[in-house]
Design a protein around this motif. Structure first.
Motif, mmCIF file in Angstrom:
data_model
loop_
_atom_site.group_PDB
_atom_site.id
_atom_site.type_symbol
_atom_site.label_atom_id
_atom_site.label_comp_id
_atom_site.label_asym_id
_atom_site.label_seq_id
_atom_site.Cartn_x
_atom_site.Cartn_y
_atom_site.Cartn_z
ATOM 1 N N PRO A 107 2.268 126.849 10.575
ATOM 2 C CA PRO A 107 1.517 126.786 9.313
ATOM 3 C C PRO A 107 2.424 126.865 8.096
ATOM 4 O O PRO A 107 3.484 127.499 8.130
ATOM 5 C CB PRO A 107 0.595 128.009 9.398
ATOM 6 C CG PRO A 107 1.295 128.952 10.331
ATOM 7 C CD PRO A 107 1.995 128.085 11.331
ATOM 8 N N GLU A 167 2.104 127.881 4.197
ATOM 9 C CA GLU A 167 1.243 128.489 3.182
ATOM 10 C C GLU A 167 1.316 127.747 1.852
ATOM 11 O O GLU A 167 0.389 127.833 1.031
ATOM 12 C CB GLU A 167 1.603 129.964 2.999
ATOM 13 C CG GLU A 167 0.550 130.753 2.244
ATOM 14 C CD GLU A 167 0.751 132.252 2.338
ATOM 15 O OE1 GLU A 167 0.016 132.989 1.648
ATOM 16 O OE2 GLU A 167 1.644 132.691 3.097
ATOM 17 N N LEU A 214 -1.626 125.580 0.405
ATOM 18 C CA LEU A 214 -2.786 126.136 -0.295
ATOM 19 C C LEU A 214 -2.712 125.919 -1.808
ATOM 20 O O LEU A 214 -3.740 125.918 -2.484
ATOM 21 C CB LEU A 214 -2.915 127.634 -0.012
ATOM 22 C CG LEU A 214 -2.891 128.113 1.441
ATOM 23 C CD1 LEU A 214 -3.181 129.598 1.512
ATOM 24 C CD2 LEU A 214 -3.876 127.340 2.297
ATOM 25 N N LYS A 268 -6.041 131.304 -1.948
ATOM 26 C CA LYS A 268 -5.082 132.246 -1.385
ATOM 27 C C LYS A 268 -5.458 132.555 0.059
ATOM 28 O O LYS A 268 -6.639 132.558 0.427
ATOM 29 C CB LYS A 268 -5.061 133.532 -2.212
ATOM 30 C CG LYS A 268 -4.550 133.326 -3.637
ATOM 31 C CD LYS A 268 -4.513 134.640 -4.404
ATOM 32 C CE LYS A 268 -3.969 134.424 -5.822
ATOM 33 N NZ LYS A 268 -3.923 135.689 -6.581
ATOM 34 N N ALA A 269 -4.461 132.816 0.871
ATOM 35 C CA ALA A 269 -4.669 133.092 2.289
ATOM 36 C C ALA A 269 -5.691 134.215 2.488
ATOM 37 O O ALA A 269 -5.617 135.261 1.854
ATOM 38 C CB ALA A 269 -3.346 133.461 2.955
ATOM 39 N N SER A 285 -3.058 123.726 8.280
ATOM 40 C CA SER A 285 -2.622 124.913 7.545
ATOM 41 C C SER A 285 -3.765 125.445 6.681
ATOM 42 O O SER A 285 -3.937 126.663 6.540
ATOM 43 C CB SER A 285 -1.401 124.593 6.665
ATOM 44 O OG SER A 285 -0.231 124.476 7.448
ATOM 45 N N TYR A 288 -5.787 127.334 9.098
ATOM 46 C CA TYR A 288 -5.089 128.511 9.622
ATOM 47 C C TYR A 288 -5.207 129.707 8.673
ATOM 48 O O TYR A 288 -5.389 130.853 9.108
ATOM 49 C CB TYR A 288 -3.617 128.166 9.852
ATOM 50 C CG TYR A 288 -2.777 129.319 10.363
ATOM 51 C CD1 TYR A 288 -2.638 129.553 11.723
ATOM 52 C CD2 TYR A 288 -2.109 130.171 9.465
ATOM 53 C CE1 TYR A 288 -1.863 130.605 12.193
ATOM 54 C CE2 TYR A 288 -1.339 131.233 9.927
ATOM 55 C CZ TYR A 288 -1.222 131.445 11.289
ATOM 56 O OH TYR A 288 -0.464 132.490 11.754
ATOM 57 N N TYR A 289 -5.086 129.468 7.385
ATOM 58 C CA TYR A 289 -5.079 130.561 6.411
ATOM 59 C C TYR A 289 -6.483 130.922 5.905
ATOM 60 O O TYR A 289 -6.621 131.812 5.061
ATOM 61 C CB TYR A 289 -4.174 130.216 5.235
ATOM 62 C CG TYR A 289 -2.703 130.247 5.601
ATOM 63 C CD1 TYR A 289 -2.057 131.449 5.863
ATOM 64 C CD2 TYR A 289 -1.968 129.075 5.696
ATOM 65 C CE1 TYR A 289 -0.710 131.485 6.207
ATOM 66 C CE2 TYR A 289 -0.614 129.091 6.038
ATOM 67 C CZ TYR A 289 0.001 130.307 6.300
ATOM 68 O OH TYR A 289 1.333 130.340 6.648
ATOM 69 N N SER A 296 -10.305 132.514 6.026
ATOM 70 C CA SER A 296 -10.882 133.718 6.643
ATOM 71 C C SER A 296 -11.913 133.339 7.690
ATOM 72 O O SER A 296 -12.255 134.154 8.558
ATOM 73 C CB SER A 296 -11.516 134.613 5.576
ATOM 74 O OG SER A 296 -12.517 133.912 4.858
ATOM 75 N N GLN A 313 -3.999 137.365 14.504
ATOM 76 C CA GLN A 313 -3.900 135.914 14.671
ATOM 77 C C GLN A 313 -2.744 135.500 15.582
ATOM 78 O O GLN A 313 -2.910 134.693 16.498
ATOM 79 C CB GLN A 313 -3.748 135.263 13.289
ATOM 80 C CG GLN A 313 -4.046 133.791 13.249
ATOM 81 C CD GLN A 313 -4.202 133.299 11.811
ATOM 82 O OE1 GLN A 313 -3.809 133.966 10.852
ATOM 83 N NE2 GLN A 313 -4.781 132.122 11.648
#
Length: 340
Positions: A164, A166, A169, A175-176, A242, A245-246, A248, A310
């Protein structure tokens, strides 16, 4: 060696991506056949800019298009392509039409799929393939199906291949861990023709307050049915996984993307109508939830309690499941060798 990959759906691009890249590096000639379906041609051109690709049919959602353009017309165009390009072997997902064209031309082909509920397709795949692979999702005793322990999405989502990023984003201002990734499929396709349209839109008011929503909408003409503050994604995306993945949570009315979310270690809610063995397989791992729309709000309110570590979760899958891309690569050469 000249290798043809038959692509019917965007997910099949991901399935073969690792193997195609490896074969190109080894200087094999790789060709792609595809049907004109939504943004599939555009995505193929973007993902494989140096590979020759050929349209061999269309899928416009109508009964005529599905039966004739995506099957009958595809068969004749596939035969022509195979003959003129001197194909050595073909690989595809649920590729019985192109597989039949290969059989008639004495060209070996390998097929993959994960939907044994479609029994007619399973039979056609068996009749037209030289090797047929399914995940270990049901009892295939007495058939010619070869099985492997994983799901097809693992071919590109395994930690061996997916890392992934970040930074993906930033473009979307999220935001993750503070947004939800949503996928709404178009019910005009054959797989979803009996599903209620806009099922995610019908539960939009039950999403938790304070979290942004990234919306992957297959039919963008329906955007007005969704909250105005939801962020509409524009495909093809540089790094969609990605973004998943990030998140929620992943919420999807399509089964494949819901499974992807669970394999990425994210609580994933499938609110579509299909009862599939592949879904039951991933459901046992603890992050794939089949939720009827009327219970969606209740389940979403307990989102925090559903999360797992995760990386620990993905490492466990990595240790228990096989490398699907390695299976595809090895089987390609094993099939060629057996035909010599």
């Amino acid at each position: 060696m000249t290798i043809l990959f038959d692509i019917k759906h965007v997910a099949h691009i991901n399935f073969f991506n690792v193997v195609i890249a490896r074969l190109v590096e080894e200087n094999h000639e790789v060709l792609i056949s595809y049907i004109e379906r939504g943004k599939l041609p555009k995505i193929i051109k973007k993902e494989f800019p140096g590979i020759s690709s050929y349209s061999i049919g269309r899928h416009q959602g109508t009964t005529f298009s599905i039966l004739y353009e995506a099957n009958v017309l595809k068969f004749f165009k596939a035969r022509k392509l195979i003959k003129h390009k001197n194909i050595d072997i073909m690989l595809g997902v649920d590729a019985f039409v192109t597989g039949l064209a290969c059989k008639i031309s004495s060209i070996p082909n390998i097929q993959f799929y994960d939907d044994p509920e479609r029994k007619v397709n399973l039979k056609l795949e068996q009749l037209t393939s030289d090797a047929l692979f399914y995940p270990e999702i049901t009892d295939f005793s007495g058939t010619t199906v070869q099985t492997y322990r994983a799901l097809k999405e693992w071919a590109y989502l395994s930690p061996a291949y997916f890392e992934p990023n970040e930074d993906s984003l930033k473009e979307w201002g999220v935001k993750a861990g503070n947004y939800i990734f949503v996928r709404e499929v178009d019910t005009g396709s054959l797989n979803y023709k009996d599903q209620k349209a806009g099922v995610v839109a019908s539960v939009a008011d039950q999403f938790p307050a304070g979290k942004k929503v990234l919306l992957s909408l297959e039919n963008k003409d329906t955007i007005d049915e969704y909250p105005p503050d939801w962020i509409l994604l524009q495909e093809p995306l540089q790094d969609i996984h990605s973004l998943m993945y990030y998140a929620s949570a992943v919420v999807s009315s399509g089964d494949s993307m819901a499974r992807e979310g669970a394999m990425l270690g994210v609580p994933s809610f499938y609110i579509g109508f299909r009862d599939m063995a592949a879904n039951r397989f991933i459901q046992k791992e603890g992050l794939f939830f089949v939720i009827p729309p009327e219970l969606f709000g209740e389940k979403m309110s307990n989102l925090e309690s559903l999360c797992k570590d995760q990386e620990v979760y993905r490492q466990r899958l990595f240790e228990q499941w096989i490398d699907v891309s390695e299976l595809i690569y090895n089987q390609l050469f094993a099939t060629i060798k057996s035909k010599q």
